[in-house]
Motif scaffolding. Structure first.
Motif, PDB file in Angstrom:
ATOM      1  N   PHE A 124      -9.466  20.530  49.080  1.00 45.69           N
ATOM      2  CA  PHE A 124     -10.135  19.237  49.024  1.00 45.69           C
ATOM      3  C   PHE A 124     -10.740  18.982  47.641  1.00 45.69           C
ATOM      4  CE2 PHE A 124     -13.491  16.157  49.631  1.00 45.69           C
ATOM      5  CZ  PHE A 124     -12.894  15.227  50.459  1.00 45.69           C
TER       6      PHE A 124
ATOM      7  N   LEU B 119      -1.983  17.871  41.513  1.00 51.11           N
ATOM      8  CA  LEU B 119      -2.552  18.505  42.705  1.00 51.11           C
ATOM      9  C   LEU B 119      -2.122  19.960  42.862  1.00 51.11           C
ATOM     10  CD1 LEU B 119      -2.137  15.584  45.283  1.00 51.11           C
ATOM     11  CD2 LEU B 119      -4.267  16.363  44.228  1.00 51.11           C
TER      12      LEU B 119
ATOM     13  N   PHE C 227      -7.506  12.977  53.707  1.00 48.98           N
ATOM     14  CA  PHE C 227      -7.191  14.399  53.547  1.00 48.98           C
ATOM     15  C   PHE C 227      -6.787  15.010  54.884  1.00 48.98           C
ATOM     16  CE2 PHE C 227      -8.218  18.911  53.275  1.00 48.98           C
ATOM     17  CZ  PHE C 227      -7.624  19.257  52.078  1.00 48.98           C
TER      18      PHE C 227
ATOM     19  N   TYR D 113      -6.390   6.115  48.318  1.00 45.95           N
ATOM     20  CA  TYR D 113      -7.331   6.961  49.036  1.00 45.95           C
ATOM     21  C   TYR D 113      -8.024   6.227  50.179  1.00 45.95           C
ATOM     22  CZ  TYR D 113      -6.943  11.096  46.080  1.00 45.95           C
ATOM     23  OH  TYR D 113      -6.496  12.228  45.460  1.00 45.95           O
TER      24      TYR D 113
ATOM     25  N   TYR E  41      -9.090  11.608  42.624  1.00 46.12           N
ATOM     26  CA  TYR E  41      -9.678  10.290  42.887  1.00 46.12           C
ATOM     27  C   TYR E  41     -10.794   9.970  41.902  1.00 46.12           C
ATOM     28  CZ  TYR E  41     -12.646   6.763  45.015  1.00 46.12           C
ATOM     29  OH  TYR E  41     -13.417   5.650  45.206  1.00 46.12           O
TER      30      TYR E  41
ATOM     31  N   SER F  93     -12.468  18.551  57.348  1.00 44.77           N
ATOM     32  CA  SER F  93     -12.456  17.715  56.151  1.00 44.77           C
ATOM     33  C   SER F  93     -13.785  16.991  55.972  1.00 44.77           C
ATOM     34  CB  SER F  93     -11.294  16.714  56.217  1.00 44.77           C
ATOM     35  OG  SER F  93     -11.352  15.965  57.406  1.00 44.77           O
TER      36      SER F  93
ATOM     37  N   ARG G 173      -9.598  19.699  44.618  1.00 45.01           N
ATOM     38  CA  ARG G 173      -8.617  19.115  43.705  1.00 45.01           C
ATOM     39  C   ARG G 173      -8.226  17.712  44.156  1.00 45.01           C
ATOM     40  NH1 ARG G 173      -7.547  19.862  38.428  1.00 45.01           N
ATOM     41  NH2 ARG G 173      -5.320  19.746  37.923  1.00 45.01           N
ATOM     42  N   PHE G 174      -8.119  17.527  45.457  1.00 44.03           N
ATOM     43  CA  PHE G 174      -7.763  16.220  46.015  1.00 44.03           C
ATOM     44  C   PHE G 174      -8.811  15.172  45.634  1.00 44.03           C
ATOM     45  CE2 PHE G 174      -7.536  13.242  49.695  1.00 44.03           C
ATOM     46  CZ  PHE G 174      -6.198  12.882  49.592  1.00 44.03           C
TER      47      PHE G 174
ATOM     48  N   ILE H 180      -3.747  20.943  51.649  1.00 44.16           N
ATOM     49  CA  ILE H 180      -2.506  20.163  51.708  1.00 44.16           C
ATOM     50  C   ILE H 180      -1.420  21.003  51.058  1.00 44.16           C
ATOM     51  CG2 ILE H 180      -1.318  18.076  50.896  1.00 44.16           C
ATOM     52  CD1 ILE H 180      -3.969  16.655  50.809  1.00 44.16           C
TER      53      ILE H 180
ATOM     54  N   THR I 122       1.699  15.067  42.255  1.00 47.76           N
ATOM     55  CA  THR I 122       1.912  16.434  42.757  1.00 47.76           C
ATOM     56  C   THR I 122       1.754  17.443  41.627  1.00 47.76           C
ATOM     57  OG1 THR I 122       4.320  16.265  42.482  1.00 47.76           O
ATOM     58  CG2 THR I 122       3.412  15.675  44.631  1.00 47.76           C
TER      59      THR I 122
ATOM     60  N   CYS J  75      -3.024  22.570  47.803  1.00 51.92           N
ATOM     61  CA  CYS J  75      -4.239  22.179  47.072  1.00 51.92           C
ATOM     62  C   CYS J  75      -5.365  21.977  48.071  1.00 51.92           C
ATOM     63  CB  CYS J  75      -3.992  20.921  46.246  1.00 51.92           C
ATOM     64  SG  CYS J  75      -4.161  19.371  47.125  1.00 51.92           S
TER      65      CYS J  75
ATOM     66  N   SER K 156      -3.258  16.782  55.379  1.00 53.98           N
ATOM     67  CA  SER K 156      -3.284  18.235  55.559  1.00 53.98           C
ATOM     68  C   SER K 156      -2.993  18.652  56.989  1.00 53.98           C
ATOM     69  CB  SER K 156      -4.654  18.787  55.154  1.00 53.98           C
ATOM     70  OG  SER K 156      -5.668  18.306  56.041  1.00 53.98           O
TER      71      SER K 156
END
Length: 471
Positions: free
Chosen positions: A94, A81, A35, A222, A101, A13, A96-97, A45, A78, A92, A39
């Motif tokens: 990183f 994501l 993350f 986050y 944010y 990550s 998209r994660f 994730i 969700t 999903c 994950s």
């Protein structure tokens, strides 16, 4: 800002986060930690890590999102994501994660609109209207999560309010979300079925309260800006933007009778001028200081800008923002920064029209003029009228040209006051005496020292650097 995250190779990550060029170094560190936890140290994730059989996985989410997120917002996130419908993905990455944010914290109005559409299970398109009920659900989920964050944070400001009996009750939090959504239309009480993309774009640009709450929510979820050395994935609220004012004057009252809500404070504070948002100074409560108009006037005069908040016997809560100091006299005072508001059963704000200047009036012990407090309208037909004698009676007119969109504030035209409070907002202005004393030189208050310097032939330098007196 779209497509700002490049295709990434690697399985850690930290390496993934380092490739996100629009994330700061601190953001890269904290997003990587969050993350990694979600994950389970993989590069994706999975949906089942967040949702199990359509329900929140409390074991996983409790670690960093569970206690602080409204279940509706969890479902909306969700959708963003993992997608929805036939394009739904089991996991999903990183990219998209991180997008979730960045778009929410500092995205353009178009990017935030795209997030709202996707979160509500819809593809973003300029020609597609967003059902108003979905928009309202989205705003309520943001408001609910913000209040949850506020109540669980270590902020001394929030704790002081909460310890004095101010709560984040579900009905008031829901009303806050409804009020934010209702502002998408010029007249908040016009019933909408759907919103166009143009309406939403303009609304997202102008609605600073929603933007500030959303930013605070995602900074928290986050885990951004935690204390140095704290590498845990759990979220810690950022101090700014803080929509809660610092309460001044409550500490000395162990049994404070709170009748407004945390949601009300957030709503009101977002509407007063920014220069006054940092602190509220407790001035008067009918429960603490007694039902005395003389006591009230003595405590609220010459205190600068203030908020008058009234609860009637029917449970309606309303009031007004007074931009000028209250001062006994025969004339109206104030400026067009003045506004009226309701807090219950709905949250609404009525700004000044500038049609007239009948913003603030207060008088007592006179024979030729009404004795009481008035905001808006005319004598005997005020938007808010608080009777001087007997104290405890009030009225609210059916119409008032002083304030735009005005509707009667109390349930009945004439009402009994159940609770009345006045809060000064911002710093208390200096009196003329205090201002004059601040400008005095030590030689002004010590003539002997001045005489000694004269006899010695010494120059009095302080006189040479003074500001010239006003013309």
């Amino acid at each position: 800002m779209k497509n700002f995250i490049v295709k990434i190779m690697g399985n850690t990550s930290k390496k993934l986060a380092a490739k996100c060029t629009l994330l700061t170094k601190d953001e890269q560190k904290y997003l990587a930690a969050t993350f990694r936890a979600a994950s389970k140290n993989s590069d994706k994730i999975r949906e089942e890590d967040l949702i199990v059989s359509g329900k929140l996985d409390a074991v996983l989410l409790e670690r960093f999102w569970g206690p602080q997120i409204d279940p509706r917002l969890a479902q909306f996130l969700t959708n963003f994501l993992f997608g929805y419908g036939p394009n739904k993905s089991p996991s999903c990455d990183f990219n998209r994660f991180a997008e979730l944010y960045v778009y929410n914290v500092r995205g353009t109005s178009e990017e935030r609109m795209m997030v709202a559409y996707n979160s509500l299970g819809m593809d973003f398109n300029d020609t597609i209207e967003l059902p108003y009920q979905l928009l309202r659900e989205y705003c309520e989920s943001i408001a609910s999560t913000y209040i949850k964050v506020l109540k669980s944070a270590s902020s001394s400001r929030a704790k002081t309010w909460i310890n004095k009996g101010f709560r984040g009750r579900a009905s008031h939090v829901q009303a806050l979300g409804e009020a934010i959504a209702a502002s998408v239309e010029g007249d908040a009480d016009v019933t909408l079925n759907a919103c166009t993309s143009n309406q939403l774009n303009k609304w997202l640009q102008l609605n600073t309260l929603l933007r500030q709450m959303t930013e605070a929510v995602f900074v928290n979820l986050y885990g951004i800006n935690k204390k140095t050395g704290d590498e845990s994935p759990g979220p810690v609220a950022r101090a700014e933007p803080c929509l809660m004012p610092l309460p001044i004057g409550l500490d000395s009252m162990p049994d404070y009778p709170a009748f407004i809500d945390l949601s009300h404070i957030v709503w009101l504070n977002s509407h007063i001028p920014q220069k006054h948002q940092d602190k509220w100074r407790f001035l008067f409560s009918s429960h603490i200081h007694g039902e005395s108009f003389s006591t009230m006037t003595g405590r609220i005069q010459d205190q600068g800008a203030s908020l008058l908040i009234i609860e009637d016997n029917s449970g309606y809560i309303f009031g007004g923002y007074a931009p000028a100091s209250w001062s006994l006299g025969p004339n109206f005072v104030g400026t067009d920064e003045s506004f009226l508001f309701t807090l219950a059963p709905k949250m609404r704000v009525y700004p000044a029209t500038t049609y007239n200047n009948h913003y603030q009036y207060i008088n007592h012990h006179t024979k030729t003029l009404p004795n009481g407090l008035l905001m808006g309208g005319q004598f005997h037909f005020g938007a808010i009228w608080v009777n001087g004698d007997p104290f405890g009676e009030g009225s609210s007119a059916e119409s008032c040209s002083t304030y735009k969109g005005y509707k009667r504030l109390s349930k009945e035209p004439n009402f009994r006051i159940k609770s009345l409070e006045v809060w000064g907002v911002g710093d208390k202005p200096m009196s003329l005496k205090e201002s004059d004393e601040r400008d005095l030189s030590v030689l002004d208050v010590n003539p002997e020292a001045k005489a000694i310097l004269d006899m010695a032939g010494r120059t009095r330098h302080s006189e040479g650097i003074r500001e010239p007196p006003p013309l």
